[in-house]
Design a protein around this motif. Structure first.
Motif, PDB file in Angstrom:
ATOM      1  N   ARG A  55       0.862  -1.178   0.000  1.00  0.00           N
ATOM      2  CA  ARG A  55       0.000   0.000   0.000  1.00  0.00           C
ATOM      3  C   ARG A  55       0.898   1.228   0.000  1.00  0.00           C
ATOM      4  O   ARG A  55       1.974   1.228   0.567  1.00  0.00           O
ATOM      5  CB  ARG A  55      -0.901   0.019   1.228  1.00  0.00           C
ATOM      6  N   ASP A  56       0.413   2.273  -0.617  1.00  0.00           N
ATOM      7  CA  ASP A  56       1.167   3.523  -0.629  1.00  0.00           C
ATOM      8  C   ASP A  56       1.320   4.049   0.783  1.00  0.00           C
ATOM      9  O   ASP A  56       0.416   3.928   1.608  1.00  0.00           O
ATOM     10  CB  ASP A  56       0.447   4.577  -1.488  1.00  0.00           C
ATOM     11  N   HIS A  57       2.466   4.661   1.045  1.00  0.00           N
ATOM     12  CA  HIS A  57       2.719   5.232   2.359  1.00  0.00           C
ATOM     13  C   HIS A  57       1.725   6.364   2.609  1.00  0.00           C
ATOM     14  O   HIS A  57       1.520   7.225   1.760  1.00  0.00           O
ATOM     15  CB  HIS A  57       4.156   5.769   2.432  1.00  0.00           C
ATOM     16  N   GLY A  58       1.089   6.310   3.746  1.00  0.00           N
ATOM     17  CA  GLY A  58       0.125   7.340   4.102  1.00  0.00           C
ATOM     18  C   GLY A  58      -1.275   7.062   3.601  1.00  0.00           C
ATOM     19  O   GLY A  58      -2.172   7.890   3.760  1.00  0.00           O
ATOM     20  N   ALA A  59      -1.494   5.887   2.962  1.00  0.00           N
ATOM     21  CA  ALA A  59      -2.819   5.571   2.441  1.00  0.00           C
ATOM     22  C   ALA A  59      -3.771   5.179   3.567  1.00  0.00           C
ATOM     23  O   ALA A  59      -4.974   5.072   3.345  1.00  0.00           O
ATOM     24  CB  ALA A  59      -2.740   4.444   1.415  1.00  0.00           C
ATOM     25  N   GLY A  60      -3.226   4.949   4.746  1.00  0.00           N
ATOM     26  CA  GLY A  60      -4.079   4.614   5.874  1.00  0.00           C
ATOM     27  C   GLY A  60      -4.420   3.140   5.921  1.00  0.00           C
ATOM     28  O   GLY A  60      -3.904   2.320   5.167  1.00  0.00           O
ATOM     29  N   ARG A  61      -5.323   2.852   6.810  1.00  0.00           N
ATOM     30  CA  ARG A  61      -5.743   1.488   7.028  1.00  0.00           C
ATOM     31  C   ARG A  61      -6.668   1.046   5.899  1.00  0.00           C
ATOM     32  O   ARG A  61      -7.475   1.827   5.406  1.00  0.00           O
ATOM     33  CB  ARG A  61      -6.477   1.461   8.368  1.00  0.00           C
ATOM     34  N   PRO A  62      -6.563  -0.250   5.463  1.00  0.00           N
ATOM     35  CA  PRO A  62      -7.444  -0.706   4.385  1.00  0.00           C
ATOM     36  C   PRO A  62      -8.916  -0.681   4.819  1.00  0.00           C
ATOM     37  O   PRO A  62      -9.238  -0.991   5.957  1.00  0.00           O
ATOM     38  CB  PRO A  62      -7.006  -2.145   4.133  1.00  0.00           C
ATOM     39  N   THR A  63      -9.761  -0.333   3.879  1.00  0.00           N
ATOM     40  CA  THR A  63     -11.197  -0.372   4.147  1.00  0.00           C
ATOM     41  C   THR A  63     -11.660  -1.817   4.088  1.00  0.00           C
ATOM     42  O   THR A  63     -10.931  -2.713   3.665  1.00  0.00           O
ATOM     43  CB  THR A  63     -11.977   0.449   3.101  1.00  0.00           C
ATOM     44  N   LYS A  64     -12.887  -2.046   4.504  1.00  0.00           N
ATOM     45  CA  LYS A  64     -13.442  -3.393   4.450  1.00  0.00           C
ATOM     46  C   LYS A  64     -13.447  -3.899   3.014  1.00  0.00           C
ATOM     47  O   LYS A  64     -13.140  -5.052   2.728  1.00  0.00           O
ATOM     48  CB  LYS A  64     -14.857  -3.410   5.028  1.00  0.00           C
ATOM     49  N   ARG A  65     -13.749  -3.017   2.081  1.00  0.00           N
ATOM     50  CA  ARG A  65     -13.776  -3.384   0.666  1.00  0.00           C
ATOM     51  C   ARG A  65     -12.375  -3.779   0.199  1.00  0.00           C
ATOM     52  O   ARG A  65     -12.195  -4.769  -0.509  1.00  0.00           O
ATOM     53  CB  ARG A  65     -14.305  -2.206  -0.142  1.00  0.00           C
ATOM     54  N   ASP A  66     -11.345  -2.984   0.603  1.00  0.00           N
ATOM     55  CA  ASP A  66      -9.958  -3.306   0.251  1.00  0.00           C
ATOM     56  C   ASP A  66      -9.544  -4.648   0.846  1.00  0.00           C
ATOM     57  O   ASP A  66      -8.896  -5.470   0.189  1.00  0.00           O
ATOM     58  CB  ASP A  66      -9.009  -2.221   0.763  1.00  0.00           C
ATOM     59  N   ARG A  67      -9.903  -4.876   2.116  1.00  0.00           N
ATOM     60  CA  ARG A  67      -9.537  -6.114   2.789  1.00  0.00           C
ATOM     61  C   ARG A  67     -10.153  -7.314   2.094  1.00  0.00           C
ATOM     62  O   ARG A  67      -9.504  -8.335   1.869  1.00  0.00           O
ATOM     63  CB  ARG A  67      -9.990  -6.063   4.248  1.00  0.00           C
ATOM     64  N   ARG A  68     -11.410  -7.207   1.700  1.00  0.00           N
ATOM     65  CA  ARG A  68     -12.078  -8.311   0.993  1.00  0.00           C
ATOM     66  C   ARG A  68     -11.445  -8.567  -0.361  1.00  0.00           C
ATOM     67  O   ARG A  68     -11.299  -9.709  -0.787  1.00  0.00           O
ATOM     68  CB  ARG A  68     -13.568  -8.025   0.857  1.00  0.00           C
ATOM     69  N   ALA A  69     -11.033  -7.517  -1.035  1.00  0.00           N
ATOM     70  CA  ALA A  69     -10.364  -7.677  -2.331  1.00  0.00           C
ATOM     71  C   ALA A  69      -9.020  -8.389  -2.150  1.00  0.00           C
ATOM     72  O   ALA A  69      -8.661  -9.259  -2.949  1.00  0.00           O
ATOM     73  CB  ALA A  69     -10.176  -6.320  -2.995  1.00  0.00           C
ATOM     74  N   LEU A  70      -8.288  -8.027  -1.091  1.00  0.00           N
ATOM     75  CA  LEU A  70      -7.011  -8.686  -0.823  1.00  0.00           C
ATOM     76  C   LEU A  70      -7.219 -10.154  -0.461  1.00  0.00           C
ATOM     77  O   LEU A  70      -6.467 -11.024  -0.920  1.00  0.00           O
ATOM     78  CB  LEU A  70      -6.271  -7.974   0.318  1.00  0.00           C
ATOM     79  N   GLU A  71      -8.210 -10.452   0.343  1.00  0.00           N
ATOM     80  CA  GLU A  71      -8.490 -11.843   0.713  1.00  0.00           C
ATOM     81  C   GLU A  71      -8.866 -12.669  -0.504  1.00  0.00           C
ATOM     82  O   GLU A  71      -8.455 -13.812  -0.647  1.00  0.00           O
ATOM     83  CB  GLU A  71      -9.598 -11.901   1.764  1.00  0.00           C
ATOM     84  N   GLN A  72      -9.621 -12.083  -1.407  1.00  0.00           N
ATOM     85  CA  GLN A  72     -10.005 -12.801  -2.623  1.00  0.00           C
ATOM     86  C   GLN A  72      -8.776 -13.005  -3.515  1.00  0.00           C
ATOM     87  O   GLN A  72      -8.595 -14.065  -4.094  1.00  0.00           O
ATOM     88  CB  GLN A  72     -11.078 -12.038  -3.376  1.00  0.00           C
ATOM     89  N   LEU A  73      -7.908 -12.000  -3.586  1.00  0.00           N
ATOM     90  CA  LEU A  73      -6.710 -12.078  -4.414  1.00  0.00           C
ATOM     91  C   LEU A  73      -5.783 -13.200  -3.921  1.00  0.00           C
ATOM     92  O   LEU A  73      -5.233 -13.963  -4.718  1.00  0.00           O
ATOM     93  CB  LEU A  73      -5.978 -10.737  -4.395  1.00  0.00           C
ATOM     94  N   PHE A  74      -5.603 -13.289  -2.604  1.00  0.00           N
ATOM     95  CA  PHE A  74      -4.704 -14.271  -2.038  1.00  0.00           C
ATOM     96  C   PHE A  74      -5.376 -15.594  -1.729  1.00  0.00           C
ATOM     97  O   PHE A  74      -4.740 -16.515  -1.213  1.00  0.00           O
ATOM     98  CB  PHE A  74      -4.016 -13.720  -0.793  1.00  0.00           C
ATOM     99  N   GLY A  75      -6.655 -15.736  -2.018  1.00  0.00           N
ATOM    100  CA  GLY A  75      -7.353 -17.014  -1.862  1.00  0.00           C
ATOM    101  C   GLY A  75      -7.620 -17.403  -0.430  1.00  0.00           C
ATOM    102  O   GLY A  75      -7.783 -18.572  -0.127  1.00  0.00           O
ATOM    103  N   ARG A  76      -7.640 -16.469   0.459  1.00  0.00           N
ATOM    104  CA  ARG A  76      -7.938 -16.777   1.854  1.00  0.00           C
ATOM    105  C   ARG A  76      -9.437 -16.789   2.054  1.00  0.00           C
ATOM    106  O   ARG A  76     -10.164 -16.100   1.364  1.00  0.00           O
ATOM    107  CB  ARG A  76      -7.303 -15.743   2.777  1.00  0.00           C
ATOM    108  N   GLY A  77      -9.864 -17.544   3.041  1.00  0.00           N
ATOM    109  CA  GLY A  77     -11.287 -17.583   3.364  1.00  0.00           C
ATOM    110  C   GLY A  77     -11.712 -16.237   3.926  1.00  0.00           C
ATOM    111  O   GLY A  77     -11.226 -15.797   4.948  1.00  0.00           O
ATOM    112  N   GLY A  78     -12.552 -15.597   3.263  1.00  0.00           N
ATOM    113  CA  GLY A  78     -13.035 -14.301   3.726  1.00  0.00           C
ATOM    114  C   GLY A  78     -14.513 -14.193   3.485  1.00  0.00           C
ATOM    115  O   GLY A  78     -15.246 -15.178   3.486  1.00  0.00           O
ATOM    116  N   HIS A  79     -14.969 -13.026   3.213  1.00  0.00           N
ATOM    117  CA  HIS A  79     -16.388 -12.782   2.952  1.00  0.00           C
ATOM    118  C   HIS A  79     -16.753 -13.336   1.580  1.00  0.00           C
ATOM    119  O   HIS A  79     -16.055 -13.109   0.598  1.00  0.00           O
ATOM    120  CB  HIS A  79     -16.667 -11.268   2.996  1.00  0.00           C
ATOM    121  N   GLU A  80     -17.812 -14.065   1.514  1.00  0.00           N
ATOM    122  CA  GLU A  80     -18.281 -14.622   0.241  1.00  0.00           C
ATOM    123  C   GLU A  80     -19.311 -13.666  -0.348  1.00  0.00           C
ATOM    124  O   GLU A  80     -20.342 -13.415   0.254  1.00  0.00           O
ATOM    125  CB  GLU A  80     -18.925 -16.007   0.446  1.00  0.00           C
ATOM    126  N   ALA A  81     -19.038 -13.108  -1.501  1.00  0.00           N
ATOM    127  CA  ALA A  81     -19.948 -12.135  -2.105  1.00  0.00           C
ATOM    128  C   ALA A  81     -20.923 -12.797  -3.045  1.00  0.00           C
ATOM    129  O   ALA A  81     -20.746 -13.796  -3.624  1.00  0.00           O
ATOM    130  CB  ALA A  81     -19.158 -11.082  -2.857  1.00  0.00           C
TER     131      ALA A  81
END
Length: 129
Positions: free
Chosen positions: A103-129
């Motif tokens: 993440r870019d420096h200073g971009a802050g904490r990931p939003t829920k949407r960002d976190r779900r996108a990362l979980e889907q990208l890395f194939g971790r069990g997360g929120h099922e849309a």
């Protein structure tokens, strides 16, 4: 140093020549079907003799060794190498480190949407849309 007796338990021999870290690991590999002697699955108490081909599965790589000396006690690495002939195929190349999300420096904490996108990208069990 171990005594040459003609035969040894396969789990003990695998541990003695440093193909397994402990004898318990060698015995567990035998029980799991990851050890074959002359093409047959064996139990930990199976006897190995000079000339036997031992195949040990280690992860996604298999070791193929031919017994050239039977020992029952663990020996130094330089002596252990003389107890078998290694006919193993080359180890698979490692694929390097896993990708890391940046993440870019200073971009802050990931939003829920960002976190779900990362979980889907890395194939971790997360929120099922």
């Amino acid at each position: 140093m171990g005594v040459d007796e003609g035969t040894a338990r396969v789990d003990s021999w695998i541990w003695s020549v440093r193909l397994a870290k402990t004898r318990a690991v060698a015995a567990a590999a035998c029980r799991a079907g990851q050890v074959r002697v002359n093409g047959e699955r064996v139990k930990p108490a199976h006897a190995v003799r000079v000339g036997d081909e031992v195949r040990v599965r280690q992860g996604d790589w298999g070791r193929v060794v031919v017994v050239s000396r039977v020992i029952n006690k663990r020996v130094g690495a330089s002596v252990a190498v003389d107890c078998f002939v290694d006919n193993s195929p080359p180890a698979p190349a490692s694929q390097g480190p896993a990708p890391v999300a940046v993440r870019d420096h200073g971009a802050g904490r990931p939003t829920k949407r960002d976190r779900r996108a990362l979980e889907q990208l890395f194939g971790r069990g997360g929120h099922e849309a």
